[in-house]
Write a protein that holds these residues in place. Structure first.
Motif, PDB file in Angstrom:
ATOM      1  N   PRO A   1      -2.100   2.539   5.002  1.00  0.00           N
ATOM      2  CA  PRO A   1      -3.188   1.710   5.258  1.00  0.00           C
ATOM      3  C   PRO A   1      -2.348   0.039   5.251  1.00  0.00           C
ATOM      4  O   PRO A   1      -1.393  -0.057   4.739  1.00  0.00           O
ATOM      5  CB  PRO A   1      -3.974   1.807   4.022  1.00  0.00           C
ATOM      6  CG  PRO A   1      -3.451   3.183   3.524  1.00  0.00           C
ATOM      7  CD  PRO A   1      -2.297   3.317   3.759  1.00  0.00           C
ATOM      8  N   THR A  33       0.830  -1.412   0.058  1.00  0.00           N
ATOM      9  CA  THR A  33      -0.079   0.089   0.114  1.00  0.00           C
ATOM     10  C   THR A  33       1.014   1.377  -0.041  1.00  0.00           C
ATOM     11  O   THR A  33       2.003   1.191   0.440  1.00  0.00           O
ATOM     12  CB  THR A  33      -0.905  -0.052   1.419  1.00  0.00           C
ATOM     13  OG1 THR A  33      -0.121   0.226   2.464  1.00  0.00           O
ATOM     14  CG2 THR A  33      -2.016  -1.056   1.123  1.00  0.00           C
ATOM     15  N   GLU A  78     -11.546  -0.507   5.050  1.00  0.00           N
ATOM     16  CA  GLU A  78     -11.345   0.839   4.927  1.00  0.00           C
ATOM     17  C   GLU A  78     -10.293   1.294   6.129  1.00  0.00           C
ATOM     18  O   GLU A  78     -10.415   0.916   7.383  1.00  0.00           O
ATOM     19  CB  GLU A  78     -12.371   1.722   4.954  1.00  0.00           C
ATOM     20  CG  GLU A  78     -12.062   3.286   5.115  1.00  0.00           C
ATOM     21  CD  GLU A  78     -13.431   4.108   5.391  1.00  0.00           C
ATOM     22  OE1 GLU A  78     -13.291   5.221   5.146  1.00  0.00           O
ATOM     23  OE2 GLU A  78     -14.310   3.547   6.132  1.00  0.00           O
ATOM     24  N   CYS A  79      -9.162   1.898   5.688  1.00  0.00           N
ATOM     25  CA  CYS A  79      -8.085   2.481   6.653  1.00  0.00           C
ATOM     26  C   CYS A  79      -8.775   3.822   7.514  1.00  0.00           C
ATOM     27  O   CYS A  79      -9.365   4.710   6.860  1.00  0.00           O
ATOM     28  CB  CYS A  79      -6.856   3.261   6.062  1.00  0.00           C
ATOM     29  SG  CYS A  79      -6.049   3.738   7.159  1.00  0.00           S
ATOM     30  N   GLN A  80      -9.050   3.691   8.735  1.00  0.00           N
ATOM     31  CA  GLN A  80      -9.709   4.719   9.536  1.00  0.00           C
ATOM     32  C   GLN A  80      -8.815   5.320  10.494  1.00  0.00           C
ATOM     33  O   GLN A  80      -9.378   6.296  11.287  1.00  0.00           O
ATOM     34  CB  GLN A  80     -11.027   4.107  10.221  1.00  0.00           C
ATOM     35  CG  GLN A  80     -11.944   3.527   9.526  1.00  0.00           C
ATOM     36  CD  GLN A  80     -13.050   2.807  10.234  1.00  0.00           C
ATOM     37  OE1 GLN A  80     -14.119   3.200  10.012  1.00  0.00           O
ATOM     38  NE2 GLN A  80     -12.814   1.765  11.059  1.00  0.00           N
ATOM     39  N   ASP A  81      -7.507   5.245   9.907  1.00  0.00           N
ATOM     40  CA  ASP A  81      -6.333   6.326  10.930  1.00  0.00           C
ATOM     41  C   ASP A  81      -6.408   7.731  10.387  1.00  0.00           C
ATOM     42  O   ASP A  81      -6.942   7.980   9.136  1.00  0.00           O
ATOM     43  CB  ASP A  81      -4.947   5.623  10.669  1.00  0.00           C
ATOM     44  CG  ASP A  81      -5.057   4.073  11.068  1.00  0.00           C
ATOM     45  OD1 ASP A  81      -5.830   3.947  11.957  1.00  0.00           O
ATOM     46  OD2 ASP A  81      -4.208   3.579  10.961  1.00  0.00           O
ATOM     47  N   CYS A  93      -2.057   7.062   2.612  1.00  0.00           N
ATOM     48  CA  CYS A  93      -3.190   7.804   2.205  1.00  0.00           C
ATOM     49  C   CYS A  93      -3.260   8.963   2.893  1.00  0.00           C
ATOM     50  O   CYS A  93      -4.150   9.968   2.512  1.00  0.00           O
ATOM     51  CB  CYS A  93      -4.532   6.826   2.662  1.00  0.00           C
ATOM     52  SG  CYS A  93      -4.690   6.613   4.458  1.00  0.00           S
TER      53      CYS A  93
END
Length: 262
Positions: A71, A46, A82-85, A49
């Motif tokens: 991610p 990856t 889903e990347c939620q950071d 993001c």
């Protein structure tokens, strides 16, 4: 550095490059531990993001600051998560305020976006509080962010979504850190002198695709926060006193699996 593109183990560090394509070997075992399947999976790593960079003027010095969200991935592509950071940092009058969030649940990313905007605004509005009583200011900004989210959630379902948080404030030679959940702040320190140089462990024979990198000085990591996990003794006692239970899930054979949950 493992996974270098070159098969030469001692190429100059300036020429080191890394591939975006990786290979993973996976062994699948049954309940008795016997290997029942082998897999070789080729996948693409990856890319970040979110990237934030800035110059931090901490007179008489200037620092480069970088914040990155990278991610995670499922090499088999069985889980599309889903990347939620999220993160941000802001400089004001030779001080630095930074926050990092790890969202979870259906609206985890929306929660982190809300917290990001709220803390950014609150820090600027209540900057004098951070200068005078930084510990109290960090505690308040976390508590007020939580209360504000519940009062102004809109389409965010905060009952099944949330976020961890790590908040950091640097002023002069002092650093103040607060956290909620199991995100962690780590300080990397180096010695004052160049005399302390790491030793390089070299193999008698060259190892393909493994490049020897010689760090200039030793780097030591120091945890600045304690993970707030339900199996941590103090947190466990707090949960139990409040009437909660902490346990792990079990599989169909009764084996404990996964993290401890409330």
């Amino acid at each position: 550095g493992n996974c270098s593109n070159s098969a030469k183990p001692d190429i100059p560090q300036s020429e080191i490059s890394y591939s975006e394509i990786a290979m993973l070997k996976i062994k699948e075992r049954d309940y008795s531990g016997q290997v029942i399947n082998h897999d070789k999976i080729k996948f693409k790593l990856t890319s970040p993001c979110l990237n934030q960079t800035a110059k931090f003027l901490h007179m008489p010095y200037a620092f480069d600051i970088t914040g990155t969200v990278l991610p995670g991935l499922d090499p088999r592509e069985l889980v599309d998560k889903e990347c939620q950071d999220n993160l941000f940092f802001v400089e004001k009058e030779n001080t630095l305020f930074a926050a990092l969030f790890d969202g979870h649940g259906q609206d985890g990313f929306k929660v982190t976006e809300y917290c990001k905007r709220f803390m950014n605004r609150q820090f600027k509005e209540k900057f004098e509080d951070f200068k005078v009583k930084p510990k109290d200011a960090i505690r308040k900004i976390i508590e007020e962010c939580d209360a504000s989210l519940k009062a102004n959630a809109g389409d965010i379902n905060y009952l099944i979504s949330g976020t961890t948080a790590v908040v950091l404030f640097i002023d002069g030679n002092s650093m103040y850190v607060g956290s909620v959940g199991d995100s962690r702040a780590i300080l990397g320190t180096i010695p004052k002198s160049d005399d302390e140089v790491s030793k390089i462990i070299r193999s008698n024979k060259p190892v393909p695709y493994k490049t020897n990198i010689e760090p200039r000085r030793l780097l030591k990591s120091i945890a600045l926060t304690v993970d707030q996990k339900p199996n941590h003794q103090e947190e466990l006692e707090r949960i139990q006193k409040s009437g909660g239970k902490v346990q792990q899930l079990t599989d169909d054979r009764g084996n404990k699996i996964g993290p401890f949950r409330v």
